[in-house]
Write an enzyme that holds these catalytic residues in place. Sequence first.
Site, mmCIF file in Angstrom:
data_model
loop_
_atom_site.group_PDB
_atom_site.id
_atom_site.type_symbol
_atom_site.label_atom_id
_atom_site.label_comp_id
_atom_site.label_asym_id
_atom_site.label_seq_id
_atom_site.Cartn_x
_atom_site.Cartn_y
_atom_site.Cartn_z
ATOM 1 N N ASP A 21 45.057 49.549 27.681
ATOM 2 C CA ASP A 21 44.445 49.316 28.913
ATOM 3 C C ASP A 21 43.394 50.441 29.330
ATOM 4 O O ASP A 21 43.578 51.585 28.795
ATOM 5 C CB ASP A 21 45.474 49.234 29.981
ATOM 6 C CG ASP A 21 44.980 48.697 31.179
ATOM 7 O OD1 ASP A 21 43.740 47.559 31.005
ATOM 8 O OD2 ASP A 21 45.561 48.669 32.190
ATOM 9 N N GLY A 24 37.624 48.931 30.367
ATOM 10 C CA GLY A 24 36.695 48.655 31.349
ATOM 11 C C GLY A 24 36.184 49.648 32.127
ATOM 12 O O GLY A 24 35.033 49.985 32.340
ATOM 13 N N ASN A 69 44.200 37.027 30.216
ATOM 14 C CA ASN A 69 42.901 37.681 30.190
ATOM 15 C C ASN A 69 41.865 36.355 30.192
ATOM 16 O O ASN A 69 40.614 36.498 30.068
ATOM 17 C CB ASN A 69 42.893 38.384 29.166
ATOM 18 C CG ASN A 69 43.509 39.573 29.171
ATOM 19 O OD1 ASN A 69 44.075 40.354 28.194
ATOM 20 N ND2 ASN A 69 43.462 40.064 30.461
ATOM 21 N N ARG A 72 39.246 35.928 32.991
ATOM 22 C CA ARG A 72 38.022 36.970 32.818
ATOM 23 C C ARG A 72 36.745 36.035 32.743
ATOM 24 O O ARG A 72 36.874 35.006 32.293
ATOM 25 C CB ARG A 72 38.257 38.001 31.682
ATOM 26 C CG ARG A 72 39.144 38.904 32.004
ATOM 27 C CD ARG A 72 39.403 40.273 31.419
ATOM 28 N NE ARG A 72 40.449 40.882 31.545
ATOM 29 C CZ ARG A 72 40.514 42.153 31.393
ATOM 30 N NH1 ARG A 72 39.529 42.796 30.544
ATOM 31 N NH2 ARG A 72 41.860 42.965 31.624
ATOM 32 N N ARG A 195 52.977 49.208 34.681
ATOM 33 C CA ARG A 195 53.565 47.641 34.864
ATOM 34 C C ARG A 195 53.388 47.157 33.479
ATOM 35 O O ARG A 195 52.709 47.907 32.417
ATOM 36 C CB ARG A 195 52.700 46.913 35.787
ATOM 37 C CG ARG A 195 51.311 46.852 35.539
ATOM 38 C CD ARG A 195 50.585 45.514 36.520
ATOM 39 N NE ARG A 195 49.084 45.679 36.192
ATOM 40 C CZ ARG A 195 48.410 46.446 37.338
ATOM 41 N NH1 ARG A 195 48.939 47.238 38.333
ATOM 42 N NH2 ARG A 195 46.910 46.519 37.013
ATOM 43 N N SER A 197 52.824 43.711 32.547
ATOM 44 C CA SER A 197 51.756 42.643 32.468
ATOM 45 C C SER A 197 52.160 41.444 31.465
ATOM 46 O O SER A 197 51.298 41.212 30.825
ATOM 47 C CB SER A 197 50.560 43.190 32.293
ATOM 48 O OG SER A 197 49.963 44.249 33.266
HETATM 49 C C1 IPE Z 1 47.203 43.844 30.068
HETATM 50 O O1 IPE Z 1 45.927 44.671 30.393
HETATM 51 C C2 IPE Z 1 46.565 43.135 28.598
HETATM 52 C C3 IPE Z 1 46.031 43.771 27.614
HETATM 53 C C4 IPE Z 1 45.993 44.995 27.502
HETATM 54 C C5 IPE Z 1 45.415 42.971 26.481
HETATM 55 P P1 IPE Z 1 45.230 43.992 31.668
HETATM 56 O O2 IPE Z 1 44.138 44.826 32.371
HETATM 57 O O3 IPE Z 1 44.978 42.532 31.631
HETATM 58 O O4 IPE Z 1 46.489 43.797 32.892
HETATM 59 P P2 IPE Z 1 46.701 44.036 34.500
HETATM 60 O O5 IPE Z 1 45.929 42.974 34.743
HETATM 61 O O6 IPE Z 1 45.723 45.153 35.027
HETATM 62 O O7 IPE Z 1 47.870 43.808 34.833
HETATM 63 C C1 IPE Z 2 42.267 46.491 28.075
HETATM 64 O O1 IPE Z 2 41.152 47.070 29.089
HETATM 65 C C2 IPE Z 2 41.616 45.430 27.348
HETATM 66 C C3 IPE Z 2 41.936 44.310 27.377
HETATM 67 C C4 IPE Z 2 42.798 43.598 28.555
HETATM 68 C C5 IPE Z 2 41.327 43.159 26.675
HETATM 69 P P1 IPE Z 2 40.995 46.382 30.196
HETATM 70 O O2 IPE Z 2 39.639 45.371 30.008
HETATM 71 O O3 IPE Z 2 41.910 45.621 30.922
HETATM 72 O O4 IPE Z 2 40.203 47.635 30.865
HETATM 73 P P2 IPE Z 2 40.493 47.952 32.542
HETATM 74 O O5 IPE Z 2 41.828 47.976 32.635
HETATM 75 O O6 IPE Z 2 39.663 46.740 33.437
HETATM 76 O O7 IPE Z 2 39.774 49.337 32.813
HETATM 77 MG MG MG Z 3 43.030 46.275 32.360
#
Ligand code: IPE
Ligand code: IPE
Ligand code: MG
Length: 245
Positions: A21, A24, A69, A72, A195, A197
């Site tokens: 995680d 982004g 996801n 998104r 968490r 998730s």
């Molecule tokens: C969990 O991360 C899923 C993956 C890492 C693929 P998210 O970024 O989607 O989780 P939340 O929304 O913060 O709980």
């Molecule tokens: C994890 O990074 C990758 C996926 C869930 C695919 P994020 O895309 O959730 O990045 P943040 O948590 O928004 O920074």
């Molecule tokens: Mg994330």
Amino acid sequence: MNFKQKINPKALPQHVAIIMDGNGRWAKGFGKLRIFGHQNGVTAVREALEGCIEIGVPYLTLYAFSSENWNRPKFEVNALMELLVDTLTKETKTFLENDIRLNAIGNIADLPENCKTKLKDTIALTKNNNKCILTLALSYGSRREIIDATKSIAKQVIAGKLNIDDIDENLFGNSLYTAGMPDPDLMIRTSGEQRISNYLLYQMAYTEFCFLKKMWPEFKRDDLFEAIYNYQQRERRYGKTSEQL
Ligand code: IPE
Ligand code: IPE
Ligand code: MG
């Protein structure tokens, strides 16, 4: 500190699960698009996988895309799917050279056709490999997995193939997508979130958790070694007292 040297090779976790995680947020920190973070996350995947190979962890499971996801922006979802195909194409050689078997869990049917084909092909190409089982959780949601398992068990009962009294933890566990795999001993999540998730809810009943502040693209094999070292300092009591162990 050199954590790798301090790891006890006789008490390695058999299964490490990771929630990758923070891609982004990491990219935003550089004023870049989120997708830049996902692209750099691939380097961290290599670090984790090579770390497991280096010390001999036989199961590594990575949360790559959750069922949630899909909500998104379409641009990001498409980019992630393309990145998956690209990465599998580039890494097949590494899988073959390092005895890595690819596996996937989740609602794979929902993935785009080219992803499904690439996954299927890579899984087939690596099916005889044994050193490390790399499982990608894709379009994965643990509640859905538990419901799917429940449905498949119910169908067998209705068909008269299974007696209700035969439903136990072993049978239930073997009806999940992770059938045949040991439960994770250690779960690592980057990005500071604490968490799970919708990840491996049933399988992580007794898993040790490690939450790291750093974002996934910054993850290095030394972070894995440190997490494993810390894991080895814990006492897993499974409900018993220290004295009983
Ligand atoms: C969990 O991360 C899923 C993956 C890492 C693929 P998210 O970024 O989607 O989780 P939340 O929304 O913060 O709980
Ligand atoms: C994890 O990074 C990758 C996926 C869930 C695919 P994020 O895309 O959730 O990045 P943040 O948590 O928004 O920074
Ligand atoms: Mg994330």
